[in-house]
Scaffold this active site. Sequence first.
Site, mmCIF file in Angstrom:
data_model
loop_
_atom_site.group_PDB
_atom_site.id
_atom_site.type_symbol
_atom_site.label_atom_id
_atom_site.label_comp_id
_atom_site.label_asym_id
_atom_site.label_seq_id
_atom_site.Cartn_x
_atom_site.Cartn_y
_atom_site.Cartn_z
ATOM 1 N N ASP A 79 5.772 -6.304 0.820
ATOM 2 C CA ASP A 79 4.484 -5.598 0.806
ATOM 3 C C ASP A 79 4.657 -4.239 0.130
ATOM 4 O OD1 ASP A 79 1.830 -4.983 1.190
ATOM 5 O OD2 ASP A 79 1.961 -4.717 3.355
ATOM 6 N N LYS A 80 3.527 -3.565 -0.002
ATOM 7 C CA LYS A 80 3.476 -2.251 -0.644
ATOM 8 C C LYS A 80 2.652 -1.317 0.217
ATOM 9 C CE LYS A 80 -0.084 -1.069 -2.595
ATOM 10 N NZ LYS A 80 -1.207 -0.359 -3.212
ATOM 11 N N HIS A 81 2.963 -0.020 0.181
ATOM 12 C CA HIS A 81 2.050 0.963 0.775
ATOM 13 C C HIS A 81 1.809 2.052 -0.264
ATOM 14 C CE1 HIS A 81 0.039 3.502 3.691
ATOM 15 N NE2 HIS A 81 0.670 4.502 3.097
ATOM 16 N N SER A 82 0.571 2.466 -0.370
ATOM 17 C CA SER A 82 0.253 3.593 -1.246
ATOM 18 C C SER A 82 -0.273 4.734 -0.385
ATOM 19 C CB SER A 82 -0.823 3.176 -2.248
ATOM 20 O OG SER A 82 -1.440 4.330 -2.784
ATOM 21 N N THR A 119 -8.394 -0.284 0.462
ATOM 22 C CA THR A 119 -8.398 -1.688 0.025
ATOM 23 C C THR A 119 -9.426 -2.518 0.803
ATOM 24 O OG1 THR A 119 -6.102 -1.529 -0.606
ATOM 25 C CG2 THR A 119 -6.887 -3.730 -0.092
ATOM 26 N N ARG A 167 -3.122 13.179 16.989
ATOM 27 C CA ARG A 167 -2.782 14.054 15.854
ATOM 28 C C ARG A 167 -4.043 14.571 15.191
ATOM 29 N NH1 ARG A 167 0.377 10.233 12.195
ATOM 30 N NH2 ARG A 167 0.306 11.934 10.702
ATOM 31 N N SER A 182 4.238 6.590 11.286
ATOM 32 C CA SER A 182 2.936 5.937 11.337
ATOM 33 C C SER A 182 2.832 4.863 10.253
ATOM 34 C CB SER A 182 1.858 7.014 11.148
ATOM 35 O OG SER A 182 0.595 6.449 11.063
ATOM 36 N N LYS A 186 3.657 0.295 10.739
ATOM 37 C CA LYS A 186 2.664 -0.760 10.468
ATOM 38 C C LYS A 186 3.200 -1.746 9.436
ATOM 39 C CE LYS A 186 -0.232 2.612 10.293
ATOM 40 N NZ LYS A 186 -1.192 3.687 10.448
ATOM 41 N N LYS A 187 4.021 -1.270 8.520
ATOM 42 C CA LYS A 187 4.618 -2.173 7.523
ATOM 43 C C LYS A 187 5.743 -2.982 8.176
ATOM 44 C CE LYS A 187 1.797 -1.354 4.499
ATOM 45 N NZ LYS A 187 0.957 -2.399 3.911
HETATM 46 N N1 URA Z 1 -1.739 6.854 6.911
HETATM 47 C C1 URA Z 1 -1.287 6.416 8.110
HETATM 48 O O1 URA Z 1 -1.374 5.251 8.434
HETATM 49 N N2 URA Z 1 -0.729 7.328 8.942
HETATM 50 C C2 URA Z 1 -0.588 8.624 8.625
HETATM 51 O O2 URA Z 1 -0.071 9.376 9.422
HETATM 52 C C3 URA Z 1 -1.078 9.069 7.369
HETATM 53 C C4 URA Z 1 -1.636 8.152 6.533
#
Ligand code: URA
Length: 443
Positions: A79-82, A119, A167, A182, A186-187
């Site tokens: 997967d990818k995260h941006s 997305t 937060r 964070s 999730k990834k």
């Molecule tokens: N996106 C997230 O999921 N968590 C963060 O803390 C910042 C951006």
Amino acid sequence: MNLDHLVACIEQGDAQPAEQLAAFVQQVATGDVTHEEATRWLKAVHQHGCHVEDKIVLTHQMVASGAHLTWPDGPPVVDKHSTGGVGDKMSLMLAPALAACGCRVPMLAGRGLGHTGGTIDKLEAIPGFNCSLTPDEMVEAVEQVGCCIAVQNDAIAPADGVLYALRDVTDTIDSVPLITASIVSKKAAEGLDALVLDVKTGTAAFMQTSEQARELAQSMVETAHGLGIQTTAQITAMSEPIGTHVGNALEVIESIEVLHGEGSPDTRELVVMQGGALLAMTHDDVDEHEGRRRMEQVLDNGRALEKFAAMCVQQGVKPEVVDQLLMAPKDVLGQAAFQTSVLASKSGYVASVDAMAMANLARAHGAGRYNLDDVVDPLVGFVLNVAKGDEVALNQPLLTFHHQKALTDEEHRLLQSLVTCSDEHHEPTTRLLEQIESRPTKP
Ligand code: URA
């Protein structure tokens, strides 16, 4: 768990005892830590930072607080995260293209955040597209199609949900260790073998300087590495919008063009670069050059488009709507009531296209949210005719704004100022600024 001791360790710059930190995160998830206690810990980390070992324990426990996808032996899970940009529609093409290259892609994605698009909002512009998949439905979709894109939900890393909400109200969002845990949690919950991180920097990025982007990239790479995920971070330029379309439905149109082997070279390059890095990380016989070649091949031979169509059907879109979407996307997605074009007021070269100002204007017209429960208008956005470095003639169209309500005089003036032209030639944007890698072996 001794909160005073955890906070004292953070303040003194010592690593936090792993079992105690793990117990703290577990109690956050179960609601056995008060908001005051969690806030004390968050503020300490926000102020003093923490050790990489702490980030790994924190992230690991956030994953453990919820569902964790598991996969039978088989193709690599990637997967990818941006970190978020303007016109950043890569996931819509990347997930199906990687599936067409034989990977499994269980992608969790978010909605728009601040000025940046999300997305999920883009996919929800497609009538019938269902992003609310349970973890079991994600596994089923990936087994059937090779990829899925689902909205982050409470089943995944619920401890992050609790801490993120806190937060938000305690001014502790902008902390590299907290952002790291964070995002990576999730990834990691997707059960990944490999992850590519697109960390954006520039005037339309959250990390405006390259130093900030590098710090976050390094932190996410070492933390994901600590969780056994092969990770590459690509630091990319985000002052100019990506590709030719900005706005939820308009970005679907551009994505379909690229999946047809056409469309914006800028967008295609980012997809090929991200996919190429993932293929290189997960295949012994593939280097980045070969990874890029495979990505280009599936964009050109229609295999990525087929996977996109299959993903749409799997996620609820009627097959006849998908057929029409691929051939005449505007007929399916619709068009905004007004289209206002801007023409070049002199000949010359494009010096800049102000992504941040574009995003703010589109957001003010409904393309993005100010409050969590705002409903986005999928049809609002921009189509660009030029990019930085292009030569332009007098009166040549520069861009068109798609909107649903009339513009004020000030908005008309703003629209005219989005593209700056000069007599000097400017180099086109180079997206990739730096790459940071890790290559762990899976535990
Ligand atoms: N996106 C997230 O999921 N968590 C963060 O803390 C910042 C951006």
